[in-house]
Design a protein around this motif. Sequence first.
Motif, PDB file in Angstrom:
ATOM      1  N   ALA A  88     -10.544  48.604 -12.134  1.00  0.00           N
ATOM      2  CA  ALA A  88     -11.790  48.366 -12.860  1.00  0.00           C
ATOM      3  C   ALA A  88     -12.439  49.683 -13.288  1.00  0.00           C
ATOM      4  O   ALA A  88     -13.008  49.779 -14.381  1.00  0.00           O
ATOM      5  N   TRP A 138     -17.281  42.134 -15.178  1.00  0.00           N
ATOM      6  CA  TRP A 138     -17.641  42.272 -13.765  1.00  0.00           C
ATOM      7  C   TRP A 138     -18.229  40.979 -13.208  1.00  0.00           C
ATOM      8  O   TRP A 138     -17.975  40.604 -12.062  1.00  0.00           O
ATOM      9  N   SER A 174     -21.005  48.167  -9.192  1.00  0.00           N
ATOM     10  CA  SER A 174     -21.381  48.129 -10.607  1.00  0.00           C
ATOM     11  C   SER A 174     -22.019  49.446 -11.044  1.00  0.00           C
ATOM     12  O   SER A 174     -21.847  49.889 -12.184  1.00  0.00           O
TER      13      SER A 174
END
Length: 273
Positions: A88, A138, A174
């Motif tokens: 990611a 996400w 995040s």
Amino acid sequence: MITAKIESKSLVKGLIIWTILFAVIIVGFSAVYPQMHSSEMKELLDAKLNGLSPSLLKTFNISVSGQASFLVATGFFAYYFQYMFLAASVYAMMLGSQSLIKEETDGTIKFLYAQPVTRSGIVTSKIAGNVFILAIFWLVSFAVSLGATLTYRQSTDSVTTIIREIGKIFTQESLILLFFLSLGFFLSTLLKSSKQSTSISLGIVFGFYLIGIFSDLKESFNWAKNISPTHLGIPSNLLDKGLSVVSVGVLSVLIVLFFGGTYLVYQRKDLKI
């Protein structure tokens, strides 16, 4: 606004591919979790893990007790998701590093200049579009992770704990993904071609990851873990301690600086029109 919509649409295909791959891998790993509670697997884990040195277990972020244990739903999730988080991070980095330079590489910068938009407007629209795409990726990953973990949980696993701990992991990670996105944007103003973005993104993310590994292996290099965003975002670390106030502050400042630097450099850049 038009530029932001165009940017978002151009990234949809990549978003779909990354999201589907993530969902399939997450569900696949989650389906393995019930096997960890078989008597044979418990005996094997006790025999093998207890025989390994603490430093080696720490290097691979393996825990034999607490919420990060293999035999706890959140711990099992944290172990395999550390590698998903690396992927990611690469994705976030690639989104940013391709954002501005791809228009010059593909020759579509003329179209942008035909629109009633300034250079600052272009950067703002690009940032908005990429943040939107990253947020969707996400959020979907979070929903799939939560759903898969709850589906394959054992009777000893608390639903409330799973929701709280996985939410904690995704919320804190995040911020790190936003850091990589902002760093990618800044690098996008310096690259000569979008073809360089993949290798540079991989190099930076895995470079940070290796720094984190070395910091665990060598006591004298222990300080380096604080400068490795990928190490800060290791799920098992977030379960145990979470991001410190200092880390959150430093990451937030760096995000602002990288986005701010993107505006400054892009304003002065000689574009290949």
